[in-house]
Design an enzyme around this catalytic site. Structure first.
Site, short mmCIF file in Angstrom:
data_model
loop_
_atom_site.label_atom_id
_atom_site.label_comp_id
_atom_site.label_asym_id
_atom_site.label_seq_id
_atom_site.Cartn_x
_atom_site.Cartn_y
_atom_site.Cartn_z
N ASP A 35 1.85 -70.71 33.60
CA ASP A 35 1.53 -70.56 32.17
C ASP A 35 2.78 -70.37 31.33
O ASP A 35 2.80 -70.70 30.15
CB ASP A 35 0.57 -69.40 31.96
CG ASP A 35 -0.80 -69.78 32.45
OD1 ASP A 35 -1.05 -69.64 33.66
OD2 ASP A 35 -1.60 -70.29 31.63
N ARG B 266 -4.83 -67.26 22.54
CA ARG B 266 -4.44 -66.71 23.85
C ARG B 266 -2.92 -66.55 23.88
O ARG B 266 -2.20 -67.45 23.45
CB ARG B 266 -4.94 -67.63 24.99
CG ARG B 266 -6.46 -67.74 25.03
CD ARG B 266 -6.93 -68.43 26.30
NE ARG B 266 -6.74 -67.60 27.47
CZ ARG B 266 -6.86 -68.05 28.72
NH1 ARG B 266 -7.17 -69.31 28.94
NH2 ARG B 266 -6.68 -67.23 29.75
N GLN C 31 -11.80 -69.44 38.75
CA GLN C 31 -11.34 -70.83 38.51
C GLN C 31 -11.20 -71.61 39.83
O GLN C 31 -11.37 -72.83 39.85
CB GLN C 31 -9.98 -70.83 37.80
CG GLN C 31 -10.01 -70.43 36.34
CD GLN C 31 -9.76 -68.96 36.14
OE1 GLN C 31 -10.03 -68.14 37.02
NE2 GLN C 31 -9.27 -68.57 34.98
N ASN D 171 1.60 -66.77 35.95
CA ASN D 171 0.46 -67.63 36.29
C ASN D 171 -0.73 -66.70 36.50
O ASN D 171 -0.63 -65.48 36.37
CB ASN D 171 0.77 -68.47 37.54
CG ASN D 171 -0.28 -69.54 37.78
OD1 ASN D 171 -0.63 -70.29 36.87
ND2 ASN D 171 -0.81 -69.62 38.98
N LYS D 172 -1.85 -67.29 36.82
CA LYS D 172 -3.10 -66.53 36.95
C LYS D 172 -2.94 -65.28 37.81
O LYS D 172 -2.26 -65.30 38.84
CB LYS D 172 -4.16 -67.49 37.56
CG LYS D 172 -5.53 -66.90 37.78
CD LYS D 172 -6.11 -66.26 36.54
CE LYS D 172 -6.13 -67.15 35.33
NZ LYS D 172 -6.33 -66.41 34.05
N ARG E 201 -9.30 -74.53 29.23
CA ARG E 201 -8.32 -73.55 29.73
C ARG E 201 -7.30 -74.27 30.59
O ARG E 201 -7.45 -75.45 30.88
CB ARG E 201 -8.99 -72.35 30.44
CG ARG E 201 -10.23 -72.59 31.22
CD ARG E 201 -10.07 -73.45 32.43
NE ARG E 201 -9.00 -72.99 33.29
CZ ARG E 201 -8.42 -73.73 34.21
NH1 ARG E 201 -8.79 -75.00 34.40
NH2 ARG E 201 -7.45 -73.26 34.96
N GLY E 202 -6.26 -73.52 30.98
CA GLY E 202 -5.14 -74.16 31.68
C GLY E 202 -4.07 -74.49 30.65
O GLY E 202 -4.37 -75.06 29.60
O1 MRU Z 1 -6.89 -68.37 32.27
P1 MRU Z 1 -6.66 -69.80 32.60
O2 MRU Z 1 -7.77 -70.42 33.38
O3 MRU Z 1 -6.28 -70.60 31.37
O4 MRU Z 1 -5.38 -69.78 33.55
C1 MRU Z 1 -4.90 -70.99 34.07
C2 MRU Z 1 -3.78 -70.83 35.01
O5 MRU Z 1 -3.31 -69.74 35.28
C3 MRU Z 1 -3.18 -72.09 35.55
O6 MRU Z 1 -2.69 -71.90 36.85
C4 MRU Z 1 -2.02 -72.53 34.65
O7 MRU Z 1 -2.41 -72.55 33.31
C5 MRU Z 1 -1.49 -73.85 35.03
S1 MRU Z 1 -2.58 -75.16 34.61
C6 MRU Z 1 -1.84 -76.61 34.98
#
Ligand code: MRU
Length: 343
Positions: free
Chosen positions: A235, A87, A194, A245-246, A44-45
């Site tokens: 993201d 995703r 996370q 972002n998250k 993820r990320g």
């Molecule tokens: O749902 P996730 O864990 O994939 O979400 C990740 C995030 O929101 C991160 O902050 C983002 O992808 C940046 S990672 C360098």
């Protein structure tokens, strides 16, 4: 710390659903396994998702058995579609798919065996570039971090979310490597944790001081003067700087604004969606109710309760002090300055 490693037709992923309690590696040998690993958040990320997708397409392409270029292209498209439907929010996924697919199309005059090699080479190139870009983001962003700063971060934008080094945590890493005395406050980042599971673990592995807090403590620490700046990853960034972002990032940005604390987004150019004007066009992933009603498999809410679980939110550009990229630090007005990055 690398969350993904390709060699000889196998993509090895550090299973991020099991961290920090167990360090388990998952081996993907088919593109379907790669797609499932993205969907199930084994990896993820945004940047890590992009490069994993690229390797997934390469693994799928290598397994295509046909002498017909038309058939090869059809099957390659099917592989891309499967990976595309994993995703929806991180634009790096779509950026990576397009780039790898284009590397095949650009080499259609060559024998199929060679086209397959070109696709794999492109995935490897993207992997290497991601590490270089994160290092550059770190160097650029480190200038914003003063000695004795306490930095708040949300989610995990570290090595685990990229091919190595990280974006937001890359800036923190670079400041730490430069000898600055820094402290990190990590939001736990409900519902998927996370921050608690990944950021806390990653920073502890590196010997970077970290304090874990629950998401609803961020405002308290900002108000009491504890936090000098916020750095998060992204993201998808729209042309006007609006940033997905998250989930929870928006609340943190509003709190930072209220408390006059700089709020930085660190992300590579592959996270900028140059095709959308504002954050309103960013699709927000809705994930399973179980992520909210349970914590690590333990039920915490009444059975049958109605649940909402948007996985991301969009922070409006007015709350963002600057965006740190591999090409430099971008300040407002973002609508003018982000466009210049593409030149
Ligand atoms: O749902 P996730 O864990 O994939 O979400 C990740 C995030 O929101 C991160 O902050 C983002 O992808 C940046 S990672 C360098």
């Amino acid at each position: 710390m690398r969350p993904l490693e390709y060699s000889d037709g196998v993509l090895k992923l550090l299973d991020q659903t099991k961290l920090p309690l167990e360090q388990v590696t998952v081996e993907c040998r088919t593109y379907e396994e790669v797609a499932a690993s993205i969907r199930d958040m084994i990896v993820r990320g945004a940047p890590a998702i992009g490069v994993t997708a690229a390797y997934g397409i390469a693994i799928g392409a290598l397994a295509i058995s046909t002498n017909s270029k038309e058939e090869f292209t059809n099957q390659l498209e099917e592989i891309c579609n499967t990976i595309r439907n994993t995703r929806p929010t991180a634009v790096n996924l779509f950026w990576a798919i397009e780039r790898v697919y284009k590397s095949a199309l650009d080499n259609m005059d060559k024998p199929i065996a060679e086209i397959k090699e070109k696709v794999l080479e492109e995935a490897i190139r993207m992997d290497n570039e991601d590490v270089e870009n994160n290092w550059a983001i770190g160097q650029n962003g480190s200038k914003l971090i003063k000695d004795n700063f306490t930095i708040l971060t949300h989610c995990n934008a570290g090595a685990l979310a990229t091919c190595d080094y990280g974006t937001a945590l890359g800036v923190i890493r670079a400041a730490h490597e430069a000898g600055k005395n820094i402290d990190v406050y990590a939001d736990e980042t409900r519902p998927y944790l996370q921050g608690a599971r990944l950021t806390a673990w990653e920073l502890m592995q590196e010997g970077i001081p970290v304090t874990l807090i629950c998401d609803n403590m961020a405002g308290h620490f900002m108000k009491s003067g504890k936090i000098n700046c916020v750095i998060v990853g992204a993201d998808r960034i729209a042309l006007n700087g609006d940033t997905a972002n998250k989930i929870g990032t928006y609340s943190v940005a509003v709190l930072a604004h209220e408390n006059k604390i700089p709020f930085y987004v660190a992300a590579p150019l592959s996270t900028i969606d140059f095709s959308i004007e504002s954050g309103e066009s960013i699709p927000i992933e809705e994930r399973k109710a179980l992520e909210v009603t349970q914590i690590m498999g333990v039920q915490i809410a009444p059975h049958g309760v109605k649940v909402a679980n948007p996985s991301f939110d969009v922070t409006p550009n007015r709350y963002i002090t600057a965006i740190i990229t591999e090409k430099g630090i971008v300040y407002p007005p973002f609508a003018e300055n982000i466009k210049k990055l593409k030149l």
